[in-house]
Design a protein around this motif. Structure first.
Motif, PDB file in Angstrom:
ATOM      1  N   SER B 107       0.829  -1.189   0.000  1.00 51.89           N
ATOM      2  CA  SER B 107       0.000   0.000   0.000  1.00 51.89           C
ATOM      3  C   SER B 107       0.869   1.248   0.000  1.00 51.89           C
ATOM      4  CB  SER B 107      -0.895   0.015   1.237  1.00 51.89           C
ATOM      5  OG  SER B 107      -1.599   1.226   1.286  1.00 51.89           O
ATOM      6  N   ARG B 110       0.964   3.623   3.706  1.00 54.18           N
ATOM      7  CA  ARG B 110       1.761   3.541   4.934  1.00 54.18           C
ATOM      8  C   ARG B 110       2.499   4.863   5.157  1.00 54.18           C
ATOM      9  NH1 ARG B 110       3.897  -0.514   8.493  1.00 54.18           N
ATOM     10  NH2 ARG B 110       3.134  -2.287   7.314  1.00 54.18           N
ATOM     11  N   PHE B 117      -3.068   0.506   5.592  1.00 55.39           N
ATOM     12  CA  PHE B 117      -1.712   0.762   5.086  1.00 55.39           C
ATOM     13  C   PHE B 117      -1.003  -0.507   4.673  1.00 55.39           C
ATOM     14  CE2 PHE B 117      -1.611   0.344   9.646  1.00 55.39           C
ATOM     15  CZ  PHE B 117      -0.648  -0.634   9.831  1.00 55.39           C
ATOM     16  N   ARG B 118      -1.704  -1.663   4.740  1.00 54.81           N
ATOM     17  CA  ARG B 118      -0.986  -2.891   4.416  1.00 54.81           C
ATOM     18  C   ARG B 118      -1.255  -3.364   2.992  1.00 54.81           C
ATOM     19  NH1 ARG B 118      -2.077  -3.734   9.885  1.00 54.81           N
ATOM     20  NH2 ARG B 118      -0.196  -4.069  11.107  1.00 54.81           N
TER      21      ARG B 118
END
Lengths: 537, 522
Positions: B107, B110, B117-118
């Motif tokens: 992602s 982040r 965000f992963r």
């Protein structure tokens, strides 16, 4: 990081000296250190549960207080919401019984610290920087052990330590000896010098005000190669004979106490030692007299003390170790004789030996029995733990000679405990009856009596007469049935309270355990196992 | 350097970094989809989280004006067994679309303010439909980009023992893309279109009620304006949470979905209402603020049965993490967690939800948060327990009041001899005294103002009635001998009857009957 909440816990046992280790930790975290909020409690104060603690330290003292200590550790863990990584346990018991603490599954994750915090804080406390633990980066800070103890935390609790108006310090640590009954070799190791006393004392003066006394907890000060320098330093600090401290309206006498005692085997070698000790306001002088084999050096040391005008002595006497009751009597008696001969005042403080890794006070020495230890305990309760040096007091409390001491240890406890009542008041007839019967029993039955009494809890003494075939013994055993509560209360009411030698609290033996319910059943020892078998036959 | 040091160094074989490339096998896809989202409803949380981030981005870039609502619509088609989740956020530009939709755990969010965000949440739908379509358009573009996962195919490939391709091979065989004309589509949007959704439990994934109940707790939604504490809570959080709420509509319902909190609610002890808002601010491990939040105190009459309301909960980016029991271990008794209504919003970006968003990564910052929350939880436990004590006192208070009233009525009846009356009076005196003592207790402090006058009146009545020693008229009329006989019988009745109120009625009747007899005689 500052402003962290730090909780310091001392278990709720009664003890004589403030927790020096916690006081130093308080200095580390406090306003002159990390500027955290430090809270000190004694026992389990539930109000602390309303605060979130960032770290909790628990100190431990006597290993036989394991029960109380456990309670405090459990409480600390609860206050930390089970986050064992926030809890640190240190002090004497934690060092001496380290493995026992570590073995407890519910305490996994708690850091039990062995020995002193003598390295940098992060190293001594085993802090993990990968887990970003609080102050885990403090790798260069002064060792907590070397900090000035923070006296101000003592005001946070209502408990008052018998000794509190004093500088607590060490002029040396460790010991040259390796006595098998002693915890010092495990705790502190070899004898060595430490930072100058003056530094600590000036530090305390500056931060917390001048203290009256100087309590030095050295294990063997006279073995220090710096002995003369240390005494000179103490003199320079103003602790000379008759030194007075003017703080309030009335100046008070200051004194120095080497509270762990001094070593007769060294003192006897050279009069220099006692000459030196006589140049400071030492009160009392405490010389350990651990067994009869030390008689010669001990005798010599006392004579030197007398020579240099040190007339007030409070001497520790280990018993229940490898000694016999006769050995103890001989030592106490020697003190009485020395008192008479030299016109001095020696108080004996018998200290019952407990192995340093036993969690209770249940140890019975190989040459003692449970019943005799209880008798000794009761005699000492009556004398507040002190053996008076005055011959008439001593002979009444412990017997006129060794044989009567042995008799005394075998008497029914009600006679010992309510001595006046049975000696010269309402209980006289019963007591006389007992004494005449007791005098008539043969030695073999005497031994049987001692074993029977040692094999049973006093609550069950009423069943003992059924267990012997000897008529004489049966009759005698009737005297051992404890008094009913009301009877005892009535005796106390009628008895006038006998004045005892007044011993200041700070001179007493710290762990005499006079109030403990000692020697409870069941405890397996060699003696009781044998006794049990005898009784069943 | 000494010789021994040299030997020490050479005795250990050195480590080396490796150079060959690694294999990312096909099974990683299963780990990232079905294995991550055990609770099927979690896919709604994942897609709404992405929608909320897209809406925030649209706002900050000006695509969405400050006054325009950020909307998320969930449309359900039962016949086609499909569900569509669409937001009016920033959308994904056509030239980035394919790359971003086919990346795994990469992602770009982040380090930003965004909630996710992963870069794996997008895959959550894979396990719960046969066909998963992502569709988007960013402002100003003429085309709509589409990417379609053939989930059936993907599943077959994953299960097949013969297929030995890696992750890329699975994607190559089950993912297709295209661009369509944007004419019929909104200006900017992102849409998840799931088709062939299986029936799970009572059709959770296509059941608007279930979805609403779930999202009303979890999603970043506003409180209903009718809720008394709505403004206070918003004001409390405003300075700390930069992220906005979304307007969520489900299945064509014209009303948008709100958070589940209302002024009053059911408890196991009856209807209760929120009385007090306790703001909470948790300091960070090394300064600053770790979290802010609130607890709504109520009467603590009992546990809150509604699973949408109960529990002290944690939220990150205004999206709930874990369930309502995440913090129950903090309470002295875990059941007290269900008496509590409160939410804690994480502010410190170092307190990070785990990949599944059912808990947090364990680090000092999270541990500090939990530690700081524990005294708060303990205080709630105390409130629960005190309330239970208070209810017991009140119940006793009422019972005793009834007993006194009854005994006073019996005394007033004038059917008893003087010694019997004294026994009654003694009992009343004792009970009143006990109640007066009870009123001084801490547990009844709040009730004291209403209960004190009640008790004072009882005392007055008692004083008046015990001062008036007059007998019932009909008894006065009898000869002393028969009066004593009657009084003895009445006393016996009161003594033996288990129901004194009933007995009083009986004695009333007897006295009335007796009066009639006497009248007739005379």
């Amino acid at each position: 990081m500052a402003n962290k909440n730090i909780l310091l816990i001392e278990p709720g046992y009664k003890n004589k000296y403030p927790p020096l280790g916690l006081m130093k930790i308080a200095q580390y975290h406090g306003p002159r250190g990390k500027k955290d909020n430090v809270k000190f409690i004694k026992g389990e104060d539930r109000t602390v549960l309303l605060t979130a603690w960032d770290r909790i330290y628990v100190t431990t003292l006597f290993s036989f207080e394991f029960q109380r200590i456990s309670q405090s550790i459990d409480f600390a863990l609860y206050a930390a919401n089970g986050h064992a990584e926030k809890v640190f346990v240190g002090g004497i018991a934690a060092s001496l019984m380290h493995d026992r603490f570590l073995a407890e599954p519910r305490w996994r994750g708690i850091r039990f610290i062995k020995g002193l915090l003598g390295q940098s804080p992060a190293v001594s406390l085993q802090l993990d920087d990968f887990a970003e633990e609080l102050y885990s980066d403090d790798l260069l800070g002064a060792p907590i052990e070397d900090l000035i103890p923070d006296y101000s935390i003592l005001d946070q609790i209502s408990y008052r330590y018998p000794v509190n108006d004093a500088y607590f310090a060490y002029a040396s640590r460790g010991c040259i000896r390796k006595c098998s009954f002693c915890g010092v070799p495990k705790l502190e190791g070899d004898q060595r010098d430490v930072a100058p006393l003056t530094l600590i004392i000036r530090g305390v003066d500056e931060l917390y005000g001048v203290k009256k006394d100087l309590t030095l907890m050295d294990n063997n000060i006279v073995a220090s190669p710096r002995f003369k320098e240390i005494i000179a330093e103490i003199r320079d600090l103003g602790f000379v004979p008759n030194a007075k401290l003017s703080r309030g309206r009335v100046p008070v006498q200051r004194r120095v106490d080497f509270n762990q005692g001094v070593d007769a085997r060294i003192l006897c070698k050279d009069p220099m030692y006692l000459r030196e000790l006589s140049t400071i306001c030492l009160k009392p002088l405490r010389i350990a007299f651990d067994h009869w084999g030390l008689r010669k050096p001990y005798d010599q040391a006392i004579r030197y003390a007398h020579e240099f005008g040190l007339h007030e002595l409070s001497n520790y006497m280990l018993y229940n170790f490898h000694d016999t009751p006769s050995d103890l009597y001989a030592r106490m008696n020697l003190n009485v004789e020395l008192n008479e001969q030299l016109g001095i005042r020696i108080w004996s403080f018998p200290m019952r030996y407990q192995p340093t890794d036993l969690p209770t006070r249940s140890h019975i020495g190989e040459k003692w029995t449970r019943y005799q230890l209880r008798s000794m305990q009761i005699i000492l309760q009556a004398t507040h733990g002190v053996v008076s040096g005055a011959p008439e007091f001593f002979k009444r409390a412990f017997g006129a000679d060794e044989a009567s001491f042995h008799d005394l240890l075998l008497w029914p406890h009600k006679f010992i405990f309510n001595r006046d009542w049975f000696d010269k008041s309402g209980g006289q007839a019963e007591f006389d009856d007992f004494k005449s019967k007791f005098a008539r029993i043969p030695d073999s039955e005497r031994t049987e009596l001692l074993l029977m009494l040692s094999s049973s809890d006093p609550r069950h003494f009423k069943h003992l007469p059924e267990k012997t075939k000897s008529r004489q013994l049966r009759e005698l055993l009737m005297f051992y049935i404890p008094l009913a509560k009301e009877e005892e209360v009535e005796i106390w009411r009628r008895q006038r309270s006998s004045p005892d030698a007044e011993v200041p609290d700070d001179e007493r033996v710290e762990d005499a355990g006079l109030l403990d319910n000692i020697l409870e059943f069941p405890v397996a020892t060699k003696n009781t196992a044998n006794a049990g078998r005898l009784v069943q036959v | 350097m000494s010789a021994s040091l040299v030997t020490l160094h050479t005795s250990e074989t050195p480590w080396a970094y490796r150079e060959k490339s690694i294999v990312v096998g096909k099974d990683i896809l299963e780990v990232l989809s079905s294995a991550m989202y055990v609770d099927p409803l979690a896919i709604y949380r994942e897609y709404i989280q992405n929608a909320a981030d897209a809406i925030d981005e649209a706002r900050s870039s000006g695509v969405l004006t400050p006054n325009a609502a950020g909307t998320v619509d969930i449309e359900i088609d039962l016949d086609k067994r499909s569900v569509m989740i669409r937001d009016n956020g920033i959308g994904v530009p056509a030239e980035q679309f394919e790359a971003r939709m086919t990346s795994f755990g990469a992602s770009a969010k982040r380090g930003t303010n965004a909630r996710g965000f992963r870069g794996v949440g997008r895959l959550s739908g894979l396990a719960y439909c046969q066909e998963l379509v992502f569709r988007s358009r960013s402002a100003g573009e003429a085309v709509v980009s589409e990417l379609r996962w053939d989930c059936r195919k993907a599943k077959t490939l994953l299960r097949s023992a013969d297929f030995s391709g890696d992750l890329a091979a699975v994607v190559a065989q089950s993912v297709q893309v295209r661009q369509v004309d944007g004419k019929k589509w909104p200006e900017h949007f992102f849409e998840v279109d799931m088709r062939g959704v299986p029936r799970l439990r009572n059709d959770w994934l296509l059941n608007p009620t279930v979805i609403e109940t779930y999202l009303s707790q979890v999603a970043p939604l506003p409180f209903t304006p009718k809720f008394r504490f709505s403004d206070d809570i918003s004001a409390l959080l405003k300075g700390h949470l930069g992220l906005t709420n979304v307007t969520l509509k489900i299945a064509g319902n014209s009303d948008s979905v709100f958070r589940p909190h209302r002024d009053s609610f059911e408890t196991t002890g009856g209807l209760d209402a929120f009385q007090e808002l306790q703001p909470i601010q948790i300091p960070g491990y090394d300064g600053g603020t770790a979290a802010v939040g609130w607890i709504l105190h109520h009467g603590y009459k009992g546990a809150v049965p509604s699973s949408s309301l109960k529990g002290l909960r944690l939220r990150s980016g205004n999206i709930q993490v874990g369930g309502n029991g995440l913090l129950e271990d903090l309470f002295t008794e875990t059941r007290f967690n269900s008496w509590c209504v409160g939410e804690i919003h994480i502010v410190d970006s170092r307190i990070i939800p785990n990949g599944r968003r059912d808990h947090y990564e364990q680090n000092v910052h999270y541990t500090n948060l939990i530690n700081q929350l524990s005294p708060i939880a303990r205080e709630i436990s105390t409130r629960c327990r005190q309330s239970s004590i208070r209810r017991n006192w009140l119940r006793q208070f009422e019972q005793q009041r009834d007993h006194i009233k009854r005994d006073l009525a019996i005394m007033k009846q004038g059917s008893l001899s003087l010694p019997e009356r004294t026994v009654f009076a003694g009992r009343v005196e004792q009970t009143i005294h006990a109640m007066e003592t009870a009123l001084t207790k801490d547990a009844l402090k709040q009730q004291a103002s209403t209960l004190t006058p009640v008790l004072a009146k009882l005392r007055r009545d008692f004083g008046r009635i015990s001062a008036n020693k007059r007998k019932a008229k009909v008894l006065e009329a009898l000869s002393p001998q028969s009066r004593r006989a009657y009084e003895q019988v009445f006393a016996l009745l009161y003594e033996c009857s288990p129901d004194k109120t009933g007995t009083k009625l009986l004695v009333d009747q007897m006295l009335a009957r007796l009066a009639r007899h006497l009248k007739k005689k005379s």
